[in-house]
Design a protein around this motif. Structure first.
Motif, mmCIF file in Angstrom:
data_model
loop_
_atom_site.group_PDB
_atom_site.id
_atom_site.type_symbol
_atom_site.label_atom_id
_atom_site.label_comp_id
_atom_site.label_asym_id
_atom_site.label_seq_id
_atom_site.Cartn_x
_atom_site.Cartn_y
_atom_site.Cartn_z
ATOM 1 N N GLU A 246 -4.137 6.469 1.607
ATOM 2 C CA GLU A 246 -4.532 7.068 0.328
ATOM 3 C C GLU A 246 -4.441 6.048 -0.809
ATOM 4 O O GLU A 246 -5.269 6.054 -1.730
ATOM 5 N N LEU A 247 -3.433 5.184 -0.760
ATOM 6 C CA LEU A 247 -3.304 4.146 -1.790
ATOM 7 C C LEU A 247 -4.540 3.248 -1.791
ATOM 8 O O LEU A 247 -5.073 2.919 -2.853
ATOM 9 N N GLU A 248 -4.992 2.849 -0.597
ATOM 10 C CA GLU A 248 -6.158 1.968 -0.507
ATOM 11 C C GLU A 248 -7.410 2.655 -1.023
ATOM 12 O O GLU A 248 -8.243 2.036 -1.714
ATOM 13 N N ALA A 249 -7.550 3.938 -0.719
ATOM 14 C CA ALA A 249 -8.707 4.679 -1.230
ATOM 15 C C ALA A 249 -8.679 4.746 -2.759
ATOM 16 O O ALA A 249 -9.706 4.576 -3.427
ATOM 17 N N PHE A 250 -7.502 4.979 -3.316
ATOM 18 C CA PHE A 250 -7.362 5.021 -4.776
ATOM 19 C C PHE A 250 -7.647 3.654 -5.383
ATOM 20 O O PHE A 250 -8.329 3.543 -6.420
ATOM 21 N N ARG A 251 -7.158 2.605 -4.741
ATOM 22 C CA ARG A 251 -7.402 1.248 -5.241
ATOM 23 C C ARG A 251 -8.898 0.935 -5.259
ATOM 24 O O ARG A 251 -9.415 0.370 -6.233
ATOM 25 N N GLN A 252 -9.596 1.308 -4.204
ATOM 26 C CA GLN A 252 -11.038 1.054 -4.149
ATOM 27 C C GLN A 252 -11.777 1.852 -5.222
ATOM 28 O O GLN A 252 -12.768 1.382 -5.794
ATOM 29 N N SER A 253 -11.286 3.054 -5.526
ATOM 30 C CA SER A 253 -11.936 3.866 -6.555
ATOM 31 C C SER A 253 -11.801 3.256 -7.950
ATOM 32 O O SER A 253 -12.591 3.560 -8.850
ATOM 33 N N LEU A 254 -10.810 2.398 -8.139
ATOM 34 C CA LEU A 254 -10.592 1.756 -9.435
ATOM 35 C C LEU A 254 -11.220 0.373 -9.526
ATOM 36 O O LEU A 254 -11.099 -0.302 -10.565
ATOM 37 N N PRO A 267 -3.286 -4.753 -3.592
ATOM 38 C CA PRO A 267 -2.208 -3.854 -3.174
ATOM 39 C C PRO A 267 -0.843 -4.259 -3.717
ATOM 40 O O PRO A 267 0.022 -3.410 -3.938
ATOM 41 N N LEU A 268 -0.643 -5.555 -3.972
ATOM 42 C CA LEU A 268 0.644 -6.024 -4.464
ATOM 43 C C LEU A 268 0.987 -5.403 -5.816
ATOM 44 O O LEU A 268 2.167 -5.179 -6.116
ATOM 45 N N VAL A 269 -0.015 -5.103 -6.630
ATOM 46 C CA VAL A 269 0.246 -4.476 -7.928
ATOM 47 C C VAL A 269 0.902 -3.109 -7.738
ATOM 48 O O VAL A 269 1.867 -2.759 -8.433
ATOM 49 N N PHE A 270 0.408 -2.333 -6.780
ATOM 50 C CA PHE A 270 0.987 -1.011 -6.508
ATOM 51 C C PHE A 270 2.384 -1.145 -5.898
ATOM 52 O O PHE A 270 3.272 -0.327 -6.157
ATOM 53 N N ILE A 271 2.573 -2.186 -5.075
ATOM 54 C CA ILE A 271 3.890 -2.420 -4.492
ATOM 55 C C ILE A 271 4.900 -2.741 -5.593
ATOM 56 O O ILE A 271 6.049 -2.278 -5.560
ATOM 57 N N ARG A 428 7.748 6.201 0.817
ATOM 58 C CA ARG A 428 7.248 7.488 0.344
ATOM 59 C C ARG A 428 6.380 7.318 -0.909
ATOM 60 O O ARG A 428 5.331 7.942 -1.039
ATOM 61 N N SER A 429 6.795 6.450 -1.812
ATOM 62 C CA SER A 429 6.007 6.199 -3.026
ATOM 63 C C SER A 429 4.676 5.526 -2.710
ATOM 64 O O SER A 429 3.648 5.854 -3.324
ATOM 65 N N LEU A 430 4.674 4.598 -1.767
ATOM 66 C CA LEU A 430 3.431 3.933 -1.407
ATOM 67 C C LEU A 430 2.484 4.845 -0.650
ATOM 68 O O LEU A 430 1.257 4.730 -0.772
ATOM 69 N N ALA A 431 3.032 5.770 0.130
ATOM 70 C CA ALA A 431 2.203 6.700 0.880
ATOM 71 C C ALA A 431 1.585 7.756 -0.040
ATOM 72 O O ALA A 431 0.468 8.227 0.220
ATOM 73 N N ASP A 432 2.286 8.117 -1.082
ATOM 74 C CA ASP A 432 1.800 9.131 -2.020
ATOM 75 C C ASP A 432 2.174 8.695 -3.431
ATOM 76 O O ASP A 432 3.313 8.866 -3.868
ATOM 77 N N LEU A 433 1.209 8.098 -4.137
ATOM 78 C CA LEU A 433 1.483 7.542 -5.471
ATOM 79 C C LEU A 433 1.923 8.600 -6.480
ATOM 80 O O LEU A 433 2.479 8.259 -7.529
ATOM 81 N N ARG A 434 1.727 9.858 -6.156
ATOM 82 C CA ARG A 434 2.187 10.918 -7.066
ATOM 83 C C ARG A 434 3.708 10.902 -7.182
ATOM 84 O O ARG A 434 4.261 11.407 -8.171
ATOM 85 N N GLU A 435 4.391 10.309 -6.175
ATOM 86 C CA GLU A 435 5.852 10.224 -6.228
ATOM 87 C C GLU A 435 6.324 9.397 -7.424
ATOM 88 O O GLU A 435 7.434 9.578 -7.918
ATOM 89 N N LEU A 436 5.467 8.475 -7.911
ATOM 90 C CA LEU A 436 5.860 7.605 -9.002
ATOM 91 C C LEU A 436 5.938 8.326 -10.337
ATOM 92 O O LEU A 436 6.512 7.808 -11.296
ATOM 93 N N ILE A 437 5.356 9.515 -10.431
ATOM 94 C CA ILE A 437 5.387 10.244 -11.696
ATOM 95 C C ILE A 437 6.276 11.471 -11.642
ATOM 96 O O ILE A 437 6.359 12.231 -12.601
ATOM 97 N N VAL A 438 6.919 11.674 -10.487
ATOM 98 C CA VAL A 438 7.807 12.828 -10.356
ATOM 99 C C VAL A 438 9.127 12.548 -11.073
ATOM 100 O O VAL A 438 9.702 11.477 -10.904
#
Length: 438
Positions: A246-254, A267-271, A428-438
């Motif tokens: 899902e992270l890769e799909a989101f990255r490609q969308s941006l 991907p390193l930016v998200f990491i 968990r955060s990398l698998a679902d980026l929504r975890e970063l805003i919880v």
């Protein structure tokens, strides 16, 4: 026309920097910002620029001298109506970046001839300083010739008390140390720290043709630093794989938005963002042991070092305040730091203040590796190349993009359970980026 002296500007918290090149001579005409000398710190070689244009009247330093802020470099003549001198505002431009860590050598002038080398001493006596002496002799007060003499004999200068002025180590001190080592009784203590026996010296030319090439300054310094880290830090490495489909799909969308902003969204930016969140949730990973080893210093800021491969070796510039920046700002910072690293133009500030390091080999390959903790930090994350793998979803296998991770940490500070919790939360955060805003 007037004569002005040019002092060394404020280049950060450095002392006794050795001059490794003098780039001008008396009579030379120089432009403003033209380099005058080159200094070498433990983290970079720095060219010191002229604060104004003029003609060199006198060079006040030579190769091998050591300088501090305010020491005079040259005397220059300039027209009275030319730009005024402002050395304190001149920022040095590093010529090459080094790895974290050791303290700068403090060489001084010496005119004494080198005596013949005595035999190589056996293992030093048990009173030798431990291996976690900060620089393994780099901070000892000795001239270049004495340091070369000591290296020839395999002597650690940090173990020697100097008899010269201001504690300067003389060649006679090194010789006396060797004699003491030769006459000291053998001891049977385990070979640890400074007592680790050296590898045997082998003449490889007896087996075939060879070529000897010198290591770069960065490789020499980083090699010493990493050896010190490996010997002093009890490493544990925790491995994991995280689903970044899902992270890769989101990255490609941006991608189109990133291209419009002129940044590359890797991907390193998200990491980086996920690690920043994990450091906030697990503060023991964002810490350092004090000099006594009995107290933990918790850091209230999050600066993350990123290993960059350069033609001269590996360097680790630091991305500042990762937790306070968005992914596009981080992408811009990361690109700028990487470019300066490859061009050998990292500043001391670019290399300082790291809380945690990331070493990503995803662009090169490999499945897993064990990164060495970059002391005084207490943990480092290794990232390998992602790959499509069949993952069981409960009813069938489906292709998912899996990213291998390796977390090395200092077992004196972090136990296995805490290490497992950290890498699990990161995954968990990398698998679902929504975890970063919880």
């Amino acid at each position: 026309m007037s004569i002005k002296s040019v002092p060394l500007p404020d280049i950060g918290n450095f002392k006794d920097l050795p001059v490794i090149e003098v780039l001008v001579a008396a009579g030379d005409t120089v432009e403003a910002e033209q380099s005058l000398i080159t200094l070498e710190s433990d983290k970079a070689t720095m060219e010191i620029p002229a604060p104004f244009a003029g003609t060199i009247q006198k060079v006040l330093l030579k190769v091998g001298d050591t300088v501090n802020v305010g020491d005079l470099i040259v005397e220059m003549s300039t027209q009275d109506n030319e730009a005024t001198q402002k050395p304190a505002e001149s920022a040095p431009a590093p010529a090459a970046a080094p790895t974290p860590p050791p303290v700068v050598d403090a060489p001084a002038r010496s005119t004494t001839a080198e005596p013949a080398s005595p035999p190589i001493p056996p293992t030093p006596p048990s009173t030798a300083a431990p291996v976690n002496a900060p620089t393994l002799g780099a901070s000892a007060h000795a001239s270049p010739s004495v340091r070369a003499f000591a290296r020839t004999l395999g002597v650690d200068l940090s173990q020697i008390a100097g008899s010269g002025p201001k504690g300067r180590i003389q060649k006679s001190d090194v010789t006396a140390f060797v004699k003491q080592a030769l006459t000291a009784p053998a001891h049977s203590a385990p070979a640890t720290g400074g007592s680790i026996p050296p590898l045997p010296t082998i003449d490889f030319s007896q087996f075939g043709a060879i070529e000897t090439i010198p290591l770069s300054r960065i490789q020499k310094r980083s090699g010493k630093h990493l050896s010190t880290c490996w010997l002093n830090i009890p490493h544990v490495t925790q491995f994991d794989e995280t689903d970044i489909t899902e992270l890769e799909a989101f990255r490609q969308s941006l991608k189109a938005r990133a291209d419009k902003m002129g940044v590359k969204l890797t991907p390193l930016v998200f990491i980086l963002k996920a690690v920043a969140r994990a450091l906030a949730d697990f503060p023991r990973f964002n810490a350092a042991l004090d000099a006594s080893g009995e107290n933990l210093i918790l850091k209230k800021y999050i600066h993350i070092g990123v290993a960059v491969d350069t033609p001269n070796g590996l360097v680790v510039p630091v991305v500042q305040n990762v937790d306070q920046k968005g992914i596009f700002a981080l992408a811009a910072d990361l690109a700028a730091l990487s470019a300066r690293a490859r061009d050998g133009k990292l500043t001391p500030e670019d290399m300082s203040g790291g809380c945690f390091s990331i070493s990503s080999l995803g662009g090169i390959g490999g499945t897993q590796f064990t990164p060495i903790v970059n002391g005084p930090e207490v943990a480092i994350l290794g990232v390998s190349r992602s790959k499509m793998s069949p993952v069981w979803n409960g009813s069938a296998f489906e292709p998912r993009l899996m990213l291998p991770l390796a977390l090395s940490y200092d077992h004196r500070v972090i136990d296995g359970a805490e290490g497992a919790r950290f890498i699990t939360a990161l995954s968990r955060s990398l698998a679902d980026l929504r975890e970063l805003i919880v």
